[in-house]
Scaffold this motif. Structure first.
Motif, mmCIF file in Angstrom:
data_model
loop_
_atom_site.group_PDB
_atom_site.id
_atom_site.type_symbol
_atom_site.label_atom_id
_atom_site.label_comp_id
_atom_site.label_asym_id
_atom_site.label_seq_id
_atom_site.Cartn_x
_atom_site.Cartn_y
_atom_site.Cartn_z
ATOM 1 N N ARG A 74 7.419 -82.463 -19.607
ATOM 2 C CA ARG A 74 6.760 -81.808 -18.480
ATOM 3 C C ARG A 74 5.978 -82.860 -17.703
ATOM 4 N NH1 ARG A 74 1.297 -80.836 -19.200
ATOM 5 N NH2 ARG A 74 0.456 -81.300 -21.240
ATOM 6 N N TRP A 75 5.358 -82.442 -16.620
ATOM 7 C CA TRP A 75 4.481 -83.296 -15.830
ATOM 8 C C TRP A 75 3.065 -83.201 -16.397
ATOM 9 C CZ3 TRP A 75 6.605 -86.669 -12.710
ATOM 10 C CH2 TRP A 75 7.866 -86.412 -12.189
ATOM 11 N N TYR A 76 2.284 -84.269 -16.251
ATOM 12 C CA TYR A 76 0.929 -84.329 -16.781
ATOM 13 C C TYR A 76 -0.061 -84.506 -15.638
ATOM 14 C CZ TYR A 76 3.709 -84.917 -20.895
ATOM 15 O OH TYR A 76 4.649 -84.708 -21.873
ATOM 16 N N GLY A 77 -1.209 -83.846 -15.764
ATOM 17 C CA GLY A 77 -2.204 -83.851 -14.701
ATOM 18 C C GLY A 77 -2.985 -85.146 -14.575
ATOM 19 N N THR A 78 -3.081 -85.898 -15.677
ATOM 20 C CA THR A 78 -3.839 -87.146 -15.644
ATOM 21 C C THR A 78 -3.050 -88.267 -16.304
ATOM 22 O OG1 THR A 78 -4.924 -86.828 -17.789
ATOM 23 C CG2 THR A 78 -6.028 -85.861 -15.851
ATOM 24 N N GLU A 79 -3.410 -89.477 -15.967
ATOM 25 C CA GLU A 79 -2.803 -90.655 -16.593
ATOM 26 C C GLU A 79 -3.070 -90.655 -18.097
ATOM 27 O OE1 GLU A 79 -1.065 -94.264 -17.554
ATOM 28 O OE2 GLU A 79 -0.724 -92.937 -15.854
ATOM 29 N N ARG A 80 -4.282 -90.261 -18.495
ATOM 30 C CA ARG A 80 -4.628 -90.204 -19.917
ATOM 31 C C ARG A 80 -3.707 -89.240 -20.668
ATOM 32 N NH1 ARG A 80 -9.530 -87.123 -20.565
ATOM 33 N NH2 ARG A 80 -8.024 -85.495 -20.913
ATOM 34 N N ASP A 81 -3.438 -88.068 -20.089
ATOM 35 C CA ASP A 81 -2.547 -87.100 -20.725
ATOM 36 C C ASP A 81 -1.141 -87.665 -20.863
ATOM 37 O OD1 ASP A 81 -4.618 -85.274 -20.944
ATOM 38 O OD2 ASP A 81 -4.026 -84.139 -19.152
ATOM 39 N N ARG A 82 -0.687 -88.371 -19.831
ATOM 40 C CA ARG A 82 0.654 -88.971 -19.905
ATOM 41 C C ARG A 82 0.706 -90.003 -21.024
ATOM 42 N NH1 ARG A 82 3.336 -91.915 -14.847
ATOM 43 N NH2 ARG A 82 1.376 -93.082 -14.857
ATOM 44 N N ARG A 83 -0.270 -90.886 -21.101
ATOM 45 C CA ARG A 83 -0.290 -91.921 -22.152
ATOM 46 C C ARG A 83 -0.338 -91.285 -23.543
ATOM 47 N NH1 ARG A 83 1.453 -96.859 -20.688
ATOM 48 N NH2 ARG A 83 0.709 -97.289 -18.600
ATOM 49 N N ASN A 84 -1.149 -90.244 -23.704
ATOM 50 C CA ASN A 84 -1.206 -89.547 -24.994
ATOM 51 C C ASN A 84 0.137 -88.906 -25.325
ATOM 52 O OD1 ASN A 84 -3.880 -90.236 -25.376
ATOM 53 N ND2 ASN A 84 -4.678 -88.290 -24.616
ATOM 54 N N ALA A 85 0.809 -88.337 -24.322
ATOM 55 C CA ALA A 85 2.114 -87.698 -24.535
ATOM 56 C C ALA A 85 3.162 -88.722 -24.957
ATOM 57 C CB ALA A 85 2.555 -86.980 -23.259
ATOM 58 N N ILE A 86 3.148 -89.883 -24.342
ATOM 59 C CA ILE A 86 4.093 -90.940 -24.709
ATOM 60 C C ILE A 86 3.864 -91.369 -26.157
ATOM 61 C CG2 ILE A 86 4.756 -93.349 -24.284
ATOM 62 C CD1 ILE A 86 4.054 -92.792 -21.280
ATOM 63 N N GLU A 87 2.613 -91.612 -26.505
ATOM 64 C CA GLU A 87 2.285 -92.039 -27.863
ATOM 65 C C GLU A 87 2.697 -90.977 -28.886
ATOM 66 O OE1 GLU A 87 -1.550 -93.443 -30.557
ATOM 67 O OE2 GLU A 87 -1.821 -93.035 -28.425
ATOM 68 N N LEU A 88 2.391 -89.722 -28.600
ATOM 69 C CA LEU A 88 2.750 -88.646 -29.522
ATOM 70 C C LEU A 88 4.266 -88.505 -29.658
ATOM 71 C CD1 LEU A 88 1.840 -86.387 -31.378
ATOM 72 C CD2 LEU A 88 1.705 -84.890 -29.370
ATOM 73 N N ALA A 89 4.985 -88.612 -28.551
ATOM 74 C CA ALA A 89 6.454 -88.514 -28.604
ATOM 75 C C ALA A 89 7.036 -89.647 -29.443
ATOM 76 C CB ALA A 89 7.035 -88.522 -27.201
ATOM 77 N N GLU A 90 6.561 -90.869 -29.239
ATOM 78 C CA GLU A 90 7.095 -92.001 -29.995
ATOM 79 C C GLU A 90 6.798 -91.867 -31.491
ATOM 80 O OE1 GLU A 90 5.395 -95.241 -27.615
ATOM 81 O OE2 GLU A 90 7.467 -95.808 -27.138
ATOM 82 N N LEU A 91 5.583 -91.472 -31.837
ATOM 83 C CA LEU A 91 5.225 -91.297 -33.244
ATOM 84 C C LEU A 91 6.004 -90.144 -33.881
ATOM 85 C CD1 LEU A 91 1.357 -91.807 -33.056
ATOM 86 C CD2 LEU A 91 3.038 -93.374 -34.069
ATOM 87 N N SER A 92 6.149 -89.054 -33.163
ATOM 88 C CA SER A 92 6.840 -87.879 -33.693
ATOM 89 C C SER A 92 8.339 -88.122 -33.843
ATOM 90 C CB SER A 92 6.607 -86.681 -32.774
ATOM 91 O OG SER A 92 5.249 -86.344 -32.758
ATOM 92 N N LEU A 93 8.903 -88.915 -32.952
ATOM 93 C CA LEU A 93 10.339 -89.186 -33.005
ATOM 94 C C LEU A 93 10.721 -89.852 -34.324
ATOM 95 C CD1 LEU A 93 12.919 -88.951 -31.315
ATOM 96 C CD2 LEU A 93 12.436 -91.226 -30.426
#
Length: 163
Positions: free
Chosen positions: A118-137
C-alpha cells in the motif's frame, strides 16, 4: 496452525477480474509500468491469474508479488525463490504523483521482484514497512493452495485450491 509471517496466494478467476485490475493499477502507480504475466500459455482474457503476497502474523499485507502467474506452481516457485534469496535486493523508493504518499519496490538482478502492499503517509512509515517486509520474508512460510477471488463466491465460503 502456522504462527508468524507467511506468503499466501490468491487466484483470480479471469484476467478481467475487477479486483485483479486494482492490483495491476497499484503496481503501475508504484513501478511506473504494468506487471508481466509469467508463463503465459494462452494469453487470453479468460485465463486464471495467481499472485502471492507476504502477510504478517496479524494478517496485515506487507508486500506483493511483482508478477502475475497463469499457473499456481509458477507463483509458488517465484515466492520460494523470493523468500529464499540471499542476494542483495535494491530497494527503489517511489511516491504517488497526486497524493504525495510514499511507496517502494525491490529489484533483484534488475527485475522487479516485489512491491509495497500500500501507500504510506510518511517516510518513516515507508522505511518501517520496508524493514518489516524484509525481516518477515526471511522467516515466512508458504501457504498451501490459492484462495479464489471470485465475485460469484460469497464471503466466508472461500476454499483453498491447489492448481
Amino acid at each position: 496452525m502456522t504462527v508468524g509471517s507467511r506468503i499466501v496466494f490468491m487466484r483470480f478467476a479471469t484476467a478481467r477480474s475487477p479486483k485483479l485490475q486494482l492490483w495491476i493499477d497499484h503496481f503501475d502507480r508504484v513501478v511506473g509500468h504494468g506487471p508481466r504475466v509469467v508463463n503465459s500459455v494462452a494469453s487470453g482474457q479468460d485465463e486464471c491469474i495467481v499472485v502471492w503476497h507476504l502477510v504478517s502474523a496479524n494478517n496485515r499485507m506487507l508486500a506483493r508479488s511483482a508478477n502475475l502467474f497463469e499457473r499456481f506452481e509458477d507463483a509458488q516457485a517465484d515466492a520460494l525463490a523470493t523468500s529464499g534469496s540471499t542476494a542483495l535486493r535494491e530497494i527503489v523508493l517511489t511516491s504517488h504523483q497526486r497524493r504525495g504518499e510514499y511507496g517502494w519496490y525491490s529489484l533483484l538482478d534488475g527485475e522487479v521482484e516485489m512491491i509495497c502492499a500500500r501507500w504510506y503517509g510518511t517516510e518513516r512509515d515507508r522505511r518501517n514497512a520496508i524493514e518489516l517486509a524484509e525481516l518477515s520474508l526471511v522467516t515466512s512460510h508458504l501457504a498451501a493452495g490459492a484462495r479464489p477471488i471470485d465475485p460469484g463466491v460469497r464471503r466466508g465460503q472461500h476454499e483453498h485450491v491447489a492448481r
